[in-house]
Design a protein around this motif. Sequence first.
Motif, PDB file in Angstrom:
ATOM      1  N   CYS A 223     -16.509 -25.302  22.007  1.00 34.02           N
ATOM      2  CA  CYS A 223     -15.061 -25.232  21.767  1.00 34.02           C
ATOM      3  C   CYS A 223     -14.697 -24.167  20.740  1.00 34.02           C
ATOM      4  O   CYS A 223     -13.628 -23.573  20.809  1.00 34.02           O
ATOM      5  CB  CYS A 223     -14.536 -26.590  21.314  1.00 34.02           C
ATOM      6  SG  CYS A 223     -14.660 -27.862  22.585  1.00 34.02           S
TER       7      CYS A 223
ATOM      8  N   PRO B 286     -11.513 -26.381  32.331  1.00 32.96           N
ATOM      9  CA  PRO B 286     -11.162 -27.772  32.023  1.00 32.96           C
ATOM     10  C   PRO B 286     -12.201 -28.774  32.519  1.00 32.96           C
ATOM     11  O   PRO B 286     -12.419 -29.804  31.885  1.00 32.96           O
ATOM     12  CB  PRO B 286      -9.829 -27.982  32.734  1.00 32.96           C
ATOM     13  CG  PRO B 286      -9.256 -26.627  32.881  1.00 32.96           C
ATOM     14  CD  PRO B 286     -10.427 -25.698  33.039  1.00 32.96           C
TER      15      PRO B 286
ATOM     16  N   GLU C  48     -14.803 -28.997  29.884  1.00 33.94           N
ATOM     17  CA  GLU C  48     -14.263 -29.703  28.718  1.00 33.94           C
ATOM     18  C   GLU C  48     -14.170 -31.204  28.975  1.00 33.94           C
ATOM     19  O   GLU C  48     -14.588 -32.016  28.138  1.00 33.94           O
ATOM     20  CB  GLU C  48     -12.893 -29.133  28.365  1.00 33.94           C
ATOM     21  CG  GLU C  48     -12.968 -27.690  27.910  1.00 33.94           C
ATOM     22  CD  GLU C  48     -11.618 -27.022  27.784  1.00 33.94           C
ATOM     23  OE1 GLU C  48     -10.581 -27.680  28.017  1.00 33.94           O
ATOM     24  OE2 GLU C  48     -11.601 -25.830  27.453  1.00 33.94           O
ATOM     25  N   TRP C  49     -13.632 -31.604  30.127  1.00 30.72           N
ATOM     26  CA  TRP C  49     -13.513 -33.028  30.442  1.00 30.72           C
ATOM     27  C   TRP C  49     -14.881 -33.669  30.658  1.00 30.72           C
ATOM     28  O   TRP C  49     -15.065 -34.860  30.378  1.00 30.72           O
ATOM     29  CB  TRP C  49     -12.590 -33.254  31.629  1.00 30.72           C
ATOM     30  CG  TRP C  49     -11.165 -33.089  31.234  1.00 30.72           C
ATOM     31  CD1 TRP C  49     -10.328 -32.063  31.561  1.00 30.72           C
ATOM     32  CD2 TRP C  49     -10.402 -33.959  30.384  1.00 30.72           C
ATOM     33  NE1 TRP C  49      -9.100 -32.246  30.974  1.00 30.72           N
ATOM     34  CE2 TRP C  49      -9.112 -33.398  30.248  1.00 30.72           C
ATOM     35  CE3 TRP C  49     -10.678 -35.156  29.711  1.00 30.72           C
ATOM     36  CZ2 TRP C  49      -8.118 -33.987  29.488  1.00 30.72           C
ATOM     37  CZ3 TRP C  49      -9.681 -35.746  28.956  1.00 30.72           C
ATOM     38  CH2 TRP C  49      -8.422 -35.165  28.845  1.00 30.72           C
TER      39      TRP C  49
ATOM     40  N   ARG D  10      -5.765 -31.728  23.050  1.00 27.72           N
ATOM     41  CA  ARG D  10      -5.386 -31.597  24.459  1.00 27.72           C
ATOM     42  C   ARG D  10      -3.879 -31.396  24.624  1.00 27.72           C
ATOM     43  O   ARG D  10      -3.422 -31.055  25.709  1.00 27.72           O
ATOM     44  CB  ARG D  10      -5.796 -32.826  25.276  1.00 27.72           C
ATOM     45  CG  ARG D  10      -7.231 -33.243  25.197  1.00 27.72           C
ATOM     46  CD  ARG D  10      -8.357 -32.355  25.626  1.00 27.72           C
ATOM     47  NE  ARG D  10      -8.140 -31.220  26.472  1.00 27.72           N
ATOM     48  CZ  ARG D  10      -8.675 -30.025  26.262  1.00 27.72           C
ATOM     49  NH1 ARG D  10      -9.419 -29.791  25.216  1.00 27.72           N
ATOM     50  NH2 ARG D  10      -8.461 -29.042  27.093  1.00 27.72           N
TER      51      ARG D  10
ATOM     52  N   ASP E  99      -2.222 -29.061  23.604  1.00 28.70           N
ATOM     53  CA  ASP E  99      -2.084 -27.634  23.933  1.00 28.70           C
ATOM     54  C   ASP E  99      -0.816 -27.010  23.343  1.00 28.70           C
ATOM     55  O   ASP E  99      -0.082 -26.312  24.032  1.00 28.70           O
ATOM     56  CB  ASP E  99      -2.140 -27.455  25.457  1.00 28.70           C
ATOM     57  CG  ASP E  99      -2.596 -26.058  25.852  1.00 28.70           C
ATOM     58  OD1 ASP E  99      -3.227 -25.385  25.019  1.00 28.70           O
ATOM     59  OD2 ASP E  99      -2.295 -25.643  26.981  1.00 28.70           O
TER      60      ASP E  99
ATOM     61  N   GLU F 260      -5.556 -26.350  19.366  1.00 31.25           N
ATOM     62  CA  GLU F 260      -6.568 -26.910  20.263  1.00 31.25           C
ATOM     63  C   GLU F 260      -7.964 -26.749  19.673  1.00 31.25           C
ATOM     64  O   GLU F 260      -8.755 -27.698  19.663  1.00 31.25           O
ATOM     65  CB  GLU F 260      -6.502 -26.227  21.627  1.00 31.25           C
ATOM     66  CG  GLU F 260      -7.545 -26.741  22.602  1.00 31.25           C
ATOM     67  CD  GLU F 260      -7.545 -26.004  23.921  1.00 31.25           C
ATOM     68  OE1 GLU F 260      -8.368 -26.380  24.769  1.00 31.25           O
ATOM     69  OE2 GLU F 260      -6.757 -25.061  24.114  1.00 31.25           O
TER      70      GLU F 260
ATOM     71  N   THR G  22     -10.099 -29.976  18.500  1.00 31.81           N
ATOM     72  CA  THR G  22     -11.217 -30.275  19.392  1.00 31.81           C
ATOM     73  C   THR G  22     -12.555 -30.131  18.671  1.00 31.81           C
ATOM     74  O   THR G  22     -13.424 -30.998  18.792  1.00 31.81           O
ATOM     75  CB  THR G  22     -11.172 -29.375  20.640  1.00 31.81           C
ATOM     76  OG1 THR G  22      -9.888 -29.520  21.253  1.00 31.81           O
ATOM     77  CG2 THR G  22     -12.236 -29.757  21.635  1.00 31.81           C
TER      78      THR G  22
END
Length: 128
Positions: free
Chosen positions: A23, A44, A47-48, A90, A92, A98, A102
Amino acid sequence: MKIKTPTFDIIALTSSLICAIHCAAVPIVLSFSSLSSLHFLHNPLIEWSFIGLGVVFVFVSLWPSYRKAHHRSRPLLIAAIGFGLIALGRLDLNEAWEIINTVGGALMVSVAHFVNWKLLRSSCKHKH
């Protein structure tokens, strides 16, 4: 072969640190024009996947350790704060928001697993 909870803590700590590095580094790497083709790293799905992996490790490692071994909620609270920071990231609002939330959240989840690992080690020593 049974994998013990401390092993999950080491794996989870490592994956959370990798998440924090990912990140923090991806926006810096992508800012260099010659490396802009690496935009797929800011995916994404990746990331998820890290977030989902973190949640799985909390349920596999922190929760059973709390219930069966040390009965201390500190690792769970630290992990909850970490996931809260990740959730804030998240939103954003902007890229710095972010990244800060994160990375901070991923580091907090790592700290939660480290604290859990230390508590397990100390509770094991007291039982002998």
